[in-house]
Design a protein around this motif. Structure first.
Motif, PDB file in Angstrom:
ATOM      1  N   PHE A 568       0.415  -1.220   0.530  1.00 29.61           N
ATOM      2  CA  PHE A 568      -0.034  -0.357   0.317  1.00 29.61           C
ATOM      3  C   PHE A 568       1.229   1.297  -0.173  1.00 29.61           C
ATOM      4  CE2 PHE A 568      -2.057  -3.139   2.736  1.00 29.61           C
ATOM      5  CZ  PHE A 568      -3.091  -3.020   1.590  1.00 29.61           C
ATOM      6  N   LYS A 569       0.181   3.013  -0.698  1.00 30.72           N
ATOM      7  CA  LYS A 569       0.820   3.694  -0.220  1.00 30.72           C
ATOM      8  C   LYS A 569       0.756   3.853   0.909  1.00 30.72           C
ATOM      9  CE  LYS A 569       0.389   5.457  -5.308  1.00 30.72           C
ATOM     10  NZ  LYS A 569      -0.011   4.181  -6.069  1.00 30.72           N
ATOM     11  N   THR A 570       1.673   4.539   1.605  1.00 32.60           N
ATOM     12  CA  THR A 570       1.795   5.015   3.472  1.00 32.60           C
ATOM     13  C   THR A 570       2.669   6.638   3.581  1.00 32.60           C
ATOM     14  OG1 THR A 570       3.441   4.079   3.395  1.00 32.60           O
ATOM     15  CG2 THR A 570       2.030   2.488   4.191  1.00 32.60           C
ATOM     16  N   PHE A 571       2.718   6.785   4.463  1.00 30.33           N
ATOM     17  CA  PHE A 571       2.512   8.070   4.854  1.00 30.33           C
ATOM     18  C   PHE A 571       3.442   8.118   5.479  1.00 30.33           C
ATOM     19  CE2 PHE A 571      -1.250   8.612   1.295  1.00 30.33           C
ATOM     20  CZ  PHE A 571       0.008   9.375   0.657  1.00 30.33           C
ATOM     21  N   ASP A 572       4.690   8.745   5.198  1.00 35.01           N
ATOM     22  CA  ASP A 572       6.080   8.752   7.243  1.00 35.01           C
ATOM     23  C   ASP A 572       5.259  10.235   7.333  1.00 35.01           C
ATOM     24  OD1 ASP A 572       7.938  10.236   8.920  1.00 35.01           O
ATOM     25  OD2 ASP A 572       8.514   8.533   7.752  1.00 35.01           O
ATOM     26  N   PHE A 573       4.966  10.263   9.084  1.00 40.97           N
ATOM     27  CA  PHE A 573       4.841  11.790   9.405  1.00 40.97           C
ATOM     28  C   PHE A 573       6.188  12.619  10.398  1.00 40.97           C
ATOM     29  CE2 PHE A 573       1.114   9.786   8.680  1.00 40.97           C
ATOM     30  CZ  PHE A 573       0.570  10.687   8.188  1.00 40.97           C
ATOM     31  N   TYR A 574       6.956  12.100  10.438  1.00 43.48           N
ATOM     32  CA  TYR A 574       8.066  12.652  11.274  1.00 43.48           C
ATOM     33  C   TYR A 574       9.537  12.940  10.144  1.00 43.48           C
ATOM     34  CZ  TYR A 574       5.016   9.745  14.130  1.00 43.48           C
ATOM     35  OH  TYR A 574       4.296   9.418  14.817  1.00 43.48           O
ATOM     36  N   GLU A 575       9.136  12.870   9.113  1.00 47.85           N
ATOM     37  CA  GLU A 575      10.429  12.622   8.381  1.00 47.85           C
ATOM     38  C   GLU A 575      10.546  14.615   7.422  1.00 47.85           C
ATOM     39  OE1 GLU A 575      14.085  11.888   6.116  1.00 47.85           O
ATOM     40  OE2 GLU A 575      12.982  10.870   7.841  1.00 47.85           O
ATOM     41  N   VAL A 583       5.113  12.441   4.461  1.00 47.41           N
ATOM     42  CA  VAL A 583       5.736  12.106   3.051  1.00 47.41           C
ATOM     43  C   VAL A 583       5.504  10.744   2.440  1.00 47.41           C
ATOM     44  CG1 VAL A 583       8.106  11.869   3.712  1.00 47.41           C
ATOM     45  CG2 VAL A 583       7.903  12.293   1.532  1.00 47.41           C
ATOM     46  N   PHE A 584       5.302  10.994   1.808  1.00 42.65           N
ATOM     47  CA  PHE A 584       4.356   9.620   0.785  1.00 42.65           C
ATOM     48  C   PHE A 584       6.048   8.689   0.558  1.00 42.65           C
ATOM     49  CE2 PHE A 584       5.017   7.658  -3.996  1.00 42.65           C
ATOM     50  CZ  PHE A 584       3.776   6.602  -3.821  1.00 42.65           C
ATOM     51  N   LEU A 585       6.074   7.443   0.657  1.00 40.18           N
ATOM     52  CA  LEU A 585       5.942   6.134   0.783  1.00 40.18           C
ATOM     53  C   LEU A 585       5.427   5.580  -0.250  1.00 40.18           C
ATOM     54  CD1 LEU A 585       7.016   5.117   4.317  1.00 40.18           C
ATOM     55  CD2 LEU A 585       8.342   6.605   2.791  1.00 40.18           C
ATOM     56  N   PRO A 586       6.257   4.954  -1.132  1.00 42.77           N
ATOM     57  CA  PRO A 586       6.303   3.984  -2.119  1.00 42.77           C
ATOM     58  C   PRO A 586       5.632   2.595  -1.792  1.00 42.77           C
ATOM     59  CG  PRO A 586       8.633   4.352  -2.187  1.00 42.77           C
ATOM     60  CD  PRO A 586       8.093   5.279  -1.644  1.00 42.77           C
ATOM     61  N   GLU A 587       5.195   1.538  -2.190  1.00 46.34           N
ATOM     62  CA  GLU A 587       5.274  -0.096  -2.044  1.00 46.34           C
ATOM     63  C   GLU A 587       6.564  -0.663  -2.115  1.00 46.34           C
ATOM     64  OE1 GLU A 587       3.933   1.680  -4.550  1.00 46.34           O
ATOM     65  OE2 GLU A 587       2.269   1.251  -4.435  1.00 46.34           O
ATOM     66  N   LYS A 588       6.866  -1.379  -0.806  1.00 48.95           N
ATOM     67  CA  LYS A 588       8.238  -1.606  -1.072  1.00 48.95           C
ATOM     68  C   LYS A 588       7.556  -3.472  -0.446  1.00 48.95           C
ATOM     69  CE  LYS A 588       9.090  -0.922   3.779  1.00 48.95           C
ATOM     70  NZ  LYS A 588       9.756   0.136   5.087  1.00 48.95           N
ATOM     71  N   PHE A 663      13.584  17.686   0.912  1.00 49.03           N
ATOM     72  CA  PHE A 663      14.317  16.606   0.590  1.00 49.03           C
ATOM     73  C   PHE A 663      15.000  16.417  -0.233  1.00 49.03           C
ATOM     74  CE2 PHE A 663      10.803  15.940   3.308  1.00 49.03           C
ATOM     75  CZ  PHE A 663      10.354  14.937   3.554  1.00 49.03           C
ATOM     76  N   ALA A 664      16.256  14.994  -0.832  1.00 53.22           N
ATOM     77  CA  ALA A 664      17.155  15.084  -1.208  1.00 53.22           C
ATOM     78  C   ALA A 664      17.031  13.293  -1.697  1.00 53.22           C
ATOM     79  CB  ALA A 664      18.682  15.584  -0.830  1.00 53.22           C
ATOM     80  N   GLU A 665      17.677  13.464  -2.777  1.00 52.97           N
ATOM     81  CA  GLU A 665      16.945  11.853  -3.624  1.00 52.97           C
ATOM     82  C   GLU A 665      18.956  12.048  -3.602  1.00 52.97           C
ATOM     83  OE1 GLU A 665      14.903   9.958  -6.600  1.00 52.97           O
ATOM     84  OE2 GLU A 665      16.952  10.082  -7.551  1.00 52.97           O
ATOM     85  N   ARG A 666      18.918  10.763  -3.037  1.00 51.68           N
ATOM     86  CA  ARG A 666      20.842  10.462  -2.223  1.00 51.68           C
ATOM     87  C   ARG A 666      20.948   9.064  -2.888  1.00 51.68           C
ATOM     88  NH1 ARG A 666      18.632  12.131   3.855  1.00 51.68           N
ATOM     89  NH2 ARG A 666      17.646  10.253   3.981  1.00 51.68           N
ATOM     90  N   ASN A 667      21.825   9.360  -3.010  1.00 52.75           N
ATOM     91  CA  ASN A 667      23.292   7.445  -2.122  1.00 52.75           C
ATOM     92  C   ASN A 667      23.482   7.344  -1.215  1.00 52.75           C
ATOM     93  OD1 ASN A 667      22.068   6.509  -5.252  1.00 52.75           O
ATOM     94  ND2 ASN A 667      23.721   7.503  -6.038  1.00 52.75           N
ATOM     95  N   ASP A 708       2.356  19.511   0.547  1.00 48.41           N
ATOM     96  CA  ASP A 708       1.201  20.055   1.243  1.00 48.41           C
ATOM     97  C   ASP A 708       0.378  18.436   0.695  1.00 48.41           C
ATOM     98  OD1 ASP A 708       1.827  21.989   2.607  1.00 48.41           O
ATOM     99  OD2 ASP A 708      -0.225  23.245   1.597  1.00 48.41           O
ATOM    100  N   SER A 709       0.852  18.122  -0.170  1.00 53.07           N
ATOM    101  CA  SER A 709      -0.496  16.592  -0.314  1.00 53.07           C
ATOM    102  C   SER A 709       0.454  15.694  -0.124  1.00 53.07           C
ATOM    103  CB  SER A 709      -0.095  17.100  -1.693  1.00 53.07           C
ATOM    104  OG  SER A 709       0.918  16.962  -2.034  1.00 53.07           O
ATOM    105  N   GLY A 710       1.889  15.927   0.472  1.00 55.43           N
ATOM    106  CA  GLY A 710       3.206  14.812   1.493  1.00 55.43           C
ATOM    107  C   GLY A 710       3.894  14.151  -0.497  1.00 55.43           C
ATOM    108  N   TYR A 711       3.888  14.452  -1.476  1.00 52.05           N
ATOM    109  CA  TYR A 711       4.122  14.602  -2.416  1.00 52.05           C
ATOM    110  C   TYR A 711       5.730  15.438  -3.004  1.00 52.05           C
ATOM    111  CZ  TYR A 711       0.808  10.377  -3.242  1.00 52.05           C
ATOM    112  OH  TYR A 711       0.052   9.863  -3.961  1.00 52.05           O
ATOM    113  N   LEU A 712       6.266  14.920  -3.641  1.00 48.52           N
ATOM    114  CA  LEU A 712       7.730  15.754  -4.163  1.00 48.52           C
ATOM    115  C   LEU A 712       8.009  16.708  -5.755  1.00 48.52           C
ATOM    116  CD1 LEU A 712      10.204  13.668  -2.218  1.00 48.52           C
ATOM    117  CD2 LEU A 712       9.796  15.476  -0.938  1.00 48.52           C
TER     118      LEU A 712
END
Length: 797
Positions: A568-575, A583-588, A663-667, A708-712
């Motif tokens: 399921f699509k989930t959301f992180d309320f702390y990051e 922020v939106f978290l993808p399925e995993k 936010f950053a995308e990072r390795n 505000d929607s949680g997406y980047l």
């Protein structure tokens, strides 16, 4: 009719009087003679004592009687000071008895004999004493959920290897136990024997592994009558010297202090530390922490680990709060900078009182005081130096009431209070807990209600509640639970809790074998489902289905497999680091494999690969753990552990700016190497080596702004360097000699360093070179502690 049916069903489940199989009983014999603890068992009085024999296999083949060539005979004597235990452990191949010499409380590759004592016979908590065939002692406080090996008692034991097997003699003073005031004592009792080369354990009173609870299945010790126990007063003075050297300079520190242990009665004990010294405790494993939460450290200070089982009830006590970092943020002027900011707060003193009445009421009280701590601030324009309080004089209190009943159930009340002197934040948290089991330990009902109140600039309060039901016996077991945490639930002044403002539903079902098959010695399969929903938004923050499999082969290698699917699509309320944002978290999908070889072999190996795949292009994590160990002989062993993690296109918070949350995308890569070595001169004197190198980096390659929607959405204008490169090095070489019961001389050489940078260096060799060229700190310390028994001193004079 339905109401009567429901009521009857409740009583059937939770107050069933189904009994266990017949318990064995052993009679202890009173003595006036002196018993020499030498492992020879040659005093004539032993011949007239009752014998505990006919041991039954606990695992792997539960219920199988012990063979005649491994028969075990145990006897118990007592006087006004202690109980005495002798054990003859027959073995038709005595040259094959495993007997690795280890540090205290480390089992190693050895045969073991142990005694489990419950002075209240309440089926709730054991005092367990172990001796290896090498003569090494281990001891712990044990409940059904946890064995606390940080608890160390003062007792005597000796072993001898004989032509028929091996023999054990033990003297366990009453000071190491807790029991009622009754003239005629009835204790819970069990003995366990481990034959390491066969990976088999046997107990005197059978423990049926179809039943989840172990402690209520103990036998009975009778015969201890009219004992006049001596005063329980122990003094442990200590003195230590430290020499520290770094690029800044060097200094020498001398410390001295005193630990006091006083038996208020046979059930309650007072422990106090005056001028504490924790300079030789194990180092903390520092990491590059990019999470929105603080790093949680293990407690290594003996006062806060020994005998704290009562205080850990309810999860309101995180002892590293006491003497940890400050809780105050400093306000600086435009031209000011901090020149000295203490990383810890000194503990002035601490005291704890704990015990249990003969009616099963456990009472615990802990108090600790930390000193006022200041930071130094420099004004670069005027040169003025000022000091600002970052942590005031602070008082920490824990209070626990724990009522046990029906052999295996309890109701508890816990209170945690933090009071800071002056206009600083104060906190109070309380918990009411219940844990109810049927008499036959087939079903369990548990739950809690917790309330927190904070007094600060703006006062607030919150609560947490949970209830769960489990079937805890048989091959097939199951359980389900639910909990609710309010928005302002906060226990972090004396406890630790990262998540709040959500409700949860959890369920699991498992299958296990209780006797070996043609393929496995043990096998367990567990399926679970877990859902967590944010209270305010109604959005899903966790939605997972999991499978866990753990088995041991007939060769006693261990195999484990864990798979978790979050579809399921989930959301992180702390990051996002800002209240109300998410922020939106993808399925995993997560997969973990583990292979652990039989530790009877001189060479053992742990291999554990892990993999996480996100439903997002190019985003995945993989890791690998490799842990070889080689035991050269019973005295000398070396082990190494390498753990590597690689996170491709990980996403996380990095900054705030005028556009909002960045936010950053990072390795990321993480590498940790641990090296340990042990050389035992004998079973009371060891040399130990522990070294740890940790390196991690975070390299950002794309920036986003959180909506505000949680997406980047991409942010091409952000140009700050938020890369991180982190190195940590720790090296401990120590010598320890337990020259008398409870008395130790230790010498420690410590070398450590830490380096942070915003320039990423991906070559391990270069990172190692950088950390060793940095300002490493060297510490040499010598410490001595001596155990003084008031009665021994009194008798001498």
């Amino acid at each position: 009719m339905s109401k009567l049916y429901s009521t009857g069903l409740f009583f059937l489940i939770f107050f069933s009087h189904t009994a266990f199989s017949q318990k064995k009983t052993l009679q202890a014999k009173s003595i006036t003679e002196n018993i020499t603890i030498d492992g020879k068992i040659n005093e004539q009085i032993w011949e007239s004592a009752s014998i505990a024999s006919d041991f039954i296999m606990f695992e792997p083949d539960n219920g199988k009687p012990i063979s005649n060539d491994k028969k075990t005979e145990v006897k118990v004597l007592y006087d006004n000071n202690a109980i005495y235990i002798s054990a003859l452990l027959f073995d038709n191949e005595p040259d094959k008895i495993q007997r690795e010499i280890t540090n205290r409380d480390v089992f190693g590759v050895s045969d073991h004999f142990s005694v489990y004592l419950n002075g209240f016979n309440d089926g709730q908590q054991d005092f367990r004493f172990f001796v290896s065939a090498a003569g090494v002692q281990m001891d712990c406080l044990a409940t059904e959920d946890y064995e606390d090996f940080t608890w160390d008692a003062i007792w005597d034991s000796e072993v001898t290897i004989t032509e028929f097997g091996w023999a054990v003699e033990m003297k366990i003073p009453y000071a190491a136990l807790r029991f009622s005031k009754a003239d005629k004592q009835t204790w819970g009792l069990n003995f366990m024997r481990e034959i390491k080369r066969d990976v088999q354990k046997y107990t005197w009173n059978r423990i049926d592994t179809k039943i989840g609870a172990v402690i209520p299945q103990a036998g009975i010790l009778q015969g201890i009558e009219n004992i006049q126990t001596p005063t329980r007063l122990f003094l442990i003075p200590y003195s230590s010297a430290y020499y520290q050297q770094s690029d800044i300079g060097s200094d020498t520190t001398l410390k001295a202090g005193l630990d006091i242990k006083y038996g208020i009665n046979d059930s309650f004990t007072l422990d106090a530390i005056l001028v504490p010294d924790f300079g030789q405790t194990k180092f903390d494993n520092a990491i590059l922490n990019l999470l929105p939460f603080e790093q949680q450290f293990a407690e290594n200070r003996p006062f806060f680990t020994e005998g704290t089982d009562l205080f850990n009830k309810g999860g309101l006590f995180y002892s590293r709060r006491i003497g940890g970092g400050s809780t105050t943020e400093l306000l600086l002027g435009d031209q000011e900078e901090i020149t000295n900011y203490p990383s810890t707060v000194d503990l002035l003193n601490a005291v704890k009182i704990s015990g249990r009445t003969e009616k099963g009421l456990g009472i615990g009280f802990l108090n600790a005081v930390t000193e006022k701590t200041r930071a130094t601030i420099l004004n670069n324009d005027t040169g003025e130096i000022r000091k600002e309080v970052i942590e005031p004089l602070t008082n920490y209190n824990m209070f626990v009431l724990d009522q046990r009943f029906n052999q295996n159930s309890s109701v508890s009340f816990v209170n945690a209070n933090t009071t800071r002197n002056g206009d600083f934040r104060d906190a109070n948290a309380s918990a009411l807990l219940f844990d109810l089991n049927t008499k036959d330990n087939k079903y369990n009902l548990y739950g809690d209600f917790k309330y927190s109140a904070i007094k600060a600039i703006e006062d607030y309060d919150g609560f947490k509640t949970e209830i769960g039901f489990e079937k805890t016996s048989g091959k097939y077991r199951y359980g389900f639970s639910g909990k609710y945490l309010s928005e302002n639930y906060d226990v972090n002044d004396l406890g630790i809790n990262f998540y709040s403002n959500y409700h949860n539903a959890y369920g699991h079902a498992s299958y296990r074998i209780v006797n070996p098959t043609k393929i496995f010695n043990t096998f367990r399969l567990n399926e679970y489902v877990n859902f967590e929903i944010d209270n305010t938004s109604g959005k899903l923050q966790t939605g997972a289905f999991g499978t866990e499999i753990k088995a041991t082969t007939l060769n006693n290698d261990t195999l484990e497999f864990v798979a978790e699917l979050s579809p399921f699509k989930t959301f992180d309320f702390y990051e996002p680091r800002e209240y109300g944002r998410y922020v939106f978290l993808p399925e995993k999908m997560i997969a973990i494999l583990n292979f652990t070889s039989n530790d009877n072999n001189p060479f053992t190996l742990i291999i554990q690969p892990t993999f996480t795949k996100y439903n997002e292009s190019g985003r995945n994590n993989y890791g690998f753990y490799l842990g070889p160990k080689y035991r050269f002989n019973d005295k000398f062993s070396l082990s190494f552990a390498a753990e590597y993690t690689n996170m491709k296109n990980d996403r996380g918070w990095v900054d705030f700016d005028d556009t909002g949350i960045i936010f950053a995308e990072r390795n990321r890569e993480i590498l940790q190497n641990d090296f340990t070595g042990k050389y035992a001169l004998n079973n009371k004197m060891t040399i130990n080596l522990t070294a740890r190198y940790y390196w991690s980096y975070s390299k950002n390659h794309e920036f986003f702004t959180l909506q505000d929607s949680g997406y980047l959405i991409p942010n091409t204008a952000y140009a700050q360097n938020k890369d991180r490169n982190f190195n940590s090095w720790n090296f401990d070489l120590s010598y320890s000699w337990w020259f008398a019961p409870g008395s130790e001389i230790s010498v420690l050489y410590r070398n450590y360093g830490l380096q942070r940078s915003d320039i990423v260096e991906k070559r391990v060799s270069k990172n190692l070179d950088n950390i060793f060229k940095s300002d490493l700190t060297n510490v040499l310390s010598v410490s001595i502690r001596y155990f003084i028994d008031y009665n021994a001193v009194k008798n001498k004079f």
